[in-house]
Write a protein that holds these residues in place. Structure first.
Motif, PDB file in Angstrom:
ATOM      1  N   TRP A 105       0.832  -1.206   0.000  1.00 14.07           N
ATOM      2  CA  TRP A 105       0.000   0.000   0.000  1.00 14.07           C
ATOM      3  C   TRP A 105       0.864   1.253   0.000  1.00 14.07           C
ATOM      4  O   TRP A 105       0.572   2.231  -0.703  1.00 14.07           O
ATOM      5  CB  TRP A 105      -0.924  -0.018   1.222  1.00 14.07           C
ATOM      6  N   VAL A 106       1.947   1.245   0.774  1.00 11.88           N
ATOM      7  CA  VAL A 106       2.868   2.383   0.797  1.00 11.88           C
ATOM      8  C   VAL A 106       3.397   2.661  -0.603  1.00 11.88           C
ATOM      9  O   VAL A 106       3.407   3.814  -1.065  1.00 11.88           O
ATOM     10  CB  VAL A 106       4.035   2.114   1.768  1.00 11.88           C
ATOM     11  N   CYS A 107       3.808   1.602  -1.294  1.00 10.26           N
ATOM     12  CA  CYS A 107       4.363   1.792  -2.641  1.00 10.26           C
ATOM     13  C   CYS A 107       3.322   2.317  -3.610  1.00 10.26           C
ATOM     14  O   CYS A 107       3.610   3.191  -4.440  1.00 10.26           O
ATOM     15  CB  CYS A 107       4.951   0.468  -3.143  1.00 10.26           C
ATOM     16  N   ARG A 108       2.100   1.804  -3.520  1.00 14.64           N
ATOM     17  CA  ARG A 108       1.033   2.306  -4.402  1.00 14.64           C
ATOM     18  C   ARG A 108       0.728   3.764  -4.106  1.00 14.64           C
ATOM     19  O   ARG A 108       0.483   4.565  -5.016  1.00 14.64           O
ATOM     20  CB  ARG A 108      -0.232   1.469  -4.235  1.00 14.64           C
ATOM     21  N   ALA A 109       0.737   4.111  -2.807  1.00 16.64           N
ATOM     22  CA  ALA A 109       0.420   5.493  -2.432  1.00 16.64           C
ATOM     23  C   ALA A 109       1.470   6.469  -2.942  1.00 16.64           C
ATOM     24  O   ALA A 109       1.151   7.603  -3.320  1.00 16.64           O
ATOM     25  CB  ALA A 109       0.303   5.599  -0.913  1.00 16.64           C
ATOM     26  N   LEU A 110       2.733   6.039  -2.962  1.00 21.62           N
ATOM     27  CA  LEU A 110       3.812   6.922  -3.386  1.00 21.62           C
ATOM     28  C   LEU A 110       3.997   6.945  -4.895  1.00 21.62           C
ATOM     29  O   LEU A 110       4.538   7.902  -5.449  1.00 21.62           O
ATOM     30  CB  LEU A 110       5.121   6.508  -2.710  1.00 21.62           C
ATOM     31  N   GLY A 111       3.578   5.884  -5.576  1.00 22.54           N
ATOM     32  CA  GLY A 111       3.746   5.819  -7.018  1.00 22.54           C
ATOM     33  C   GLY A 111       4.240   4.443  -7.435  1.00 22.54           C
ATOM     34  O   GLY A 111       4.907   3.734  -6.667  1.00 22.54           O
ATOM     35  N   ALA A 112       3.941   4.076  -8.660  1.00 24.36           N
ATOM     36  CA  ALA A 112       4.201   2.716  -9.122  1.00 24.36           C
ATOM     37  C   ALA A 112       5.670   2.324  -9.064  1.00 24.36           C
ATOM     38  O   ALA A 112       6.002   1.141  -8.936  1.00 24.36           O
ATOM     39  CB  ALA A 112       3.667   2.552 -10.546  1.00 24.36           C
ATOM     40  N   ASP A 113       6.560   3.289  -9.183  1.00 26.32           N
ATOM     41  CA  ASP A 113       7.981   2.946  -9.205  1.00 26.32           C
ATOM     42  C   ASP A 113       8.617   2.976  -7.821  1.00 26.32           C
ATOM     43  O   ASP A 113       9.832   2.834  -7.688  1.00 26.32           O
ATOM     44  CB  ASP A 113       8.744   3.897 -10.130  1.00 26.32           C
ATOM     45  N   ALA A 114       7.828   3.133  -6.767  1.00 27.26           N
ATOM     46  CA  ALA A 114       8.380   3.190  -5.409  1.00 27.26           C
ATOM     47  C   ALA A 114       8.629   1.780  -4.883  1.00 27.26           C
ATOM     48  O   ALA A 114       7.870   0.851  -5.151  1.00 27.26           O
ATOM     49  CB  ALA A 114       7.424   3.927  -4.477  1.00 27.26           C
ATOM     50  N   SER A 115       9.704   1.632  -4.109  1.00 28.14           N
ATOM     51  CA  SER A 115      10.005   0.356  -3.467  1.00 28.14           C
ATOM     52  C   SER A 115      10.607   0.621  -2.098  1.00 28.14           C
ATOM     53  O   SER A 115      11.352   1.586  -1.911  1.00 28.14           O
ATOM     54  CB  SER A 115      10.963  -0.483  -4.316  1.00 28.14           C
ATOM     55  N   VAL A 116      10.273  -0.222  -1.139  1.00 33.53           N
ATOM     56  CA  VAL A 116      10.770  -0.081   0.226  1.00 33.53           C
ATOM     57  C   VAL A 116      12.105  -0.781   0.359  1.00 33.53           C
ATOM     58  O   VAL A 116      12.225  -1.981   0.109  1.00 33.53           O
ATOM     59  CB  VAL A 116       9.758  -0.657   1.244  1.00 33.53           C
ATOM     60  N   LEU A 117      13.137  -0.021   0.732  1.00 33.55           N
ATOM     61  CA  LEU A 117      14.481  -0.573   0.869  1.00 33.55           C
ATOM     62  C   LEU A 117      14.743  -1.120   2.265  1.00 33.55           C
ATOM     63  O   LEU A 117      15.450  -2.104   2.438  1.00 33.55           O
ATOM     64  CB  LEU A 117      15.521   0.497   0.534  1.00 33.55           C
ATOM     65  N   SER A 118      14.194  -0.462   3.308  1.00 35.13           N
ATOM     66  CA  SER A 118      14.438  -0.906   4.678  1.00 35.13           C
ATOM     67  C   SER A 118      13.294  -0.457   5.571  1.00 35.13           C
ATOM     68  O   SER A 118      12.569   0.498   5.258  1.00 35.13           O
ATOM     69  CB  SER A 118      15.766  -0.360   5.204  1.00 35.13           C
ATOM     70  N   VAL A 119      13.138  -1.171   6.686  1.00 34.32           N
ATOM     71  CA  VAL A 119      12.105  -0.886   7.685  1.00 34.32           C
ATOM     72  C   VAL A 119      12.770  -0.827   9.052  1.00 34.32           C
ATOM     73  O   VAL A 119      13.490  -1.749   9.438  1.00 34.32           O
ATOM     74  CB  VAL A 119      11.005  -1.965   7.691  1.00 34.32           C
ATOM     75  N   LYS A 120      12.533   0.251   9.788  1.00 33.58           N
ATOM     76  CA  LYS A 120      13.113   0.411  11.116  1.00 33.58           C
ATOM     77  C   LYS A 120      12.013   0.772  12.108  1.00 33.58           C
ATOM     78  O   LYS A 120      11.238   1.696  11.870  1.00 33.58           O
ATOM     79  CB  LYS A 120      14.175   1.513  11.105  1.00 33.58           C
ATOM     80  N   SER A 121      11.940   0.022  13.206  1.00 31.23           N
ATOM     81  CA  SER A 121      10.966   0.340  14.248  1.00 31.23           C
ATOM     82  C   SER A 121      11.363   1.631  14.954  1.00 31.23           C
ATOM     83  O   SER A 121      12.527   1.862  15.262  1.00 31.23           O
ATOM     84  CB  SER A 121      10.881  -0.798  15.270  1.00 31.23           C
TER      85      SER A 121
END
Length: 384
Positions: free
Chosen positions: A62-78
């Motif tokens: 959902w995050v990637c769709r919200a930001l745009g089709a070419d978005a990808s999550v590289l890392s996640v930090k709590s």
């Protein structure tokens, strides 16, 4: 003289009044007016029972769709000891940026909705705050409401010492928020104290009632408190057997209730102002973050809350916060003692785990931080 305990009848009458005179007739306390009507939020915990320890694949998609089709999550930090919110590093078109994902679980769904409304209102009025990038308030994606917001630069780390310039800057930043008029509304409700999902003073009254009851009636109090608060009986029993309220806390609570809440117009308030919810670059204030407890209220909700935080964390004279606020607001703050007392009362009996530093920057133990709270509270009551 401070009383040694609350009278159980007084507690029940107060609860009856709070619930419009309804009487819980199904328990032995029905004749005393103990209502078991549930509240929208309970005074014991900020969030519901569901916990999420990492964002799901659906949430990240959902995050990637919200930001745009070419978005990808590289890392996640709590950002909260292995739980949300989460700081996401996102690549988009060869450029990286950080965003913050919040999903209901540790905090309530209504707090996610409030935070989204607050960020929209803050942006509308050009306040220094994160900007809302996307919101799924119906929880269609994750099964719970979620928001995505910009990550604000700067640091929220507690310094070992606080400067006069920082206290003045914080007060001025609060005044900028409070200048904005706001009437209560469903997503930005009326606030009467900092971190309004907690009501520690009323919780202590429940505990006093429980301890004052005969053993054969304690179960009815637990049952009523479970229904009112929305938490389990096991949790309630642990809570009502925590350290007894001190005479000071009970006496101060009586004084504040006898004084009565000040009247006046409401404005925008953050609702949970402490150092960890601000961003700094040295002495320069950058922004307020984490707006889940915001709403409409008296400026004292924030002003008293931050003054209290600075007094217990650093032993600092809180008046420079007031000076910065009044200079920016162009007016005198009113009912300062009342709001100081309200902030101090909305804390546990013992401040275990609350940060505090001495004048050399060395950490203080629980007893020392609690003693600072008590001194701040006594000073506020003396000025009422």
């Amino acid at each position: 003289m401070p009383p040694s305990s609350h009278n159980a009848l007084d507690v029940c009458v107060e609860l009856k009044q709070a619930h419009g005179g309804r009487v819980g007739s199904s328990t032995p306390f029905g004749t005393l007016g103990l209502s078991s009507a549930p509240l929208r939020t309970h005074p014991l915990s900020k969030g519901p029972s569901k916990m999420t320890h990492s964002p799901s694949d659906a949430a990240l998609a959902w995050v990637c769709r919200a930001l745009g089709a070419d978005a990808s999550v590289l890392s996640v930090k709590s950002l909260n000891v292995g739980r949300g919110p989460w700081l996401l590093c996102v690549d988009q078109s060869g450029r990286t940026r950080d965003v913050v994902l919040r999903v209901a679980g540790r905090i309530g769904s209504e707090q996610i909705v409030t935070a989204a409304a607050a960020l929209r209102y803050a942006e509308e009025h050009l306040l220094p705050a994160p900007r809302l990038l996307a919101a799924d308030l119906d929880g269609r994606v994750e099964g719970a409401p979620a928001t995505l917001e910009t990550a604000v630069p700067g640091s929220s780390r507690l310094p070992a010492r606080v400067s006069l310039a920082q206290l003045h800057a914080a007060g001025a930043a609060l005044a900028q928020v409070h200048k904005i008029p706001l009437d209560p509304r469903p997503d930005l409700p009326l606030r009467h104290r900092p971190t309004s999902a907690d009501d520690r003073a009323r919780s202590r009254r429940w505990a006093a009632l429980y301890r004052a009851c005969p053993d054969e009636e304690k179960g009815a109090v637990v049952e009523a408190l479970c229904e009112w608060s929305g938490v389990s009986a096991r949790w309630v029993r642990e809570w009502v057997n925590e350290p007894l309220p001190t005479p000071l806390l009970l006496w101060a609570d009586d004084c504040v209730r006898e004084h009565g809440r000040p009247d006046g117009p409401t404005g925008f308030v953050h609702g949970d102002v402490w150092w960890g919810n601000t961003r700094w670059d040295g002495d320069t204030f950058l922004a307020m973050i984490d707006w889940k407890d915001s709403g409409a209220g008296n400026p004292g909700v924030d002003l008293g809350g931050f003054r209290f935080q600075m007094a217990i964390t650093y032993g600092a004279d809180p008046d420079p916060v007031l000076e910065g606020w009044e200079r920016e607001a162009g007016t005198r703050a009113t009912d300062v003692a009342y709001w100081d007392a309200v902030a101090a009362l909305n804390t546990p009996t013992v401040l275990d785990g609350w940060p505090g530093y001495d004048d050399r920057g060395w950490p203080l133990d629980t007893a020392a931080v609690t003693a600072r709270r008590d001194a701040f509270l006594r000073a506020a009551i003396d000025r009422l």
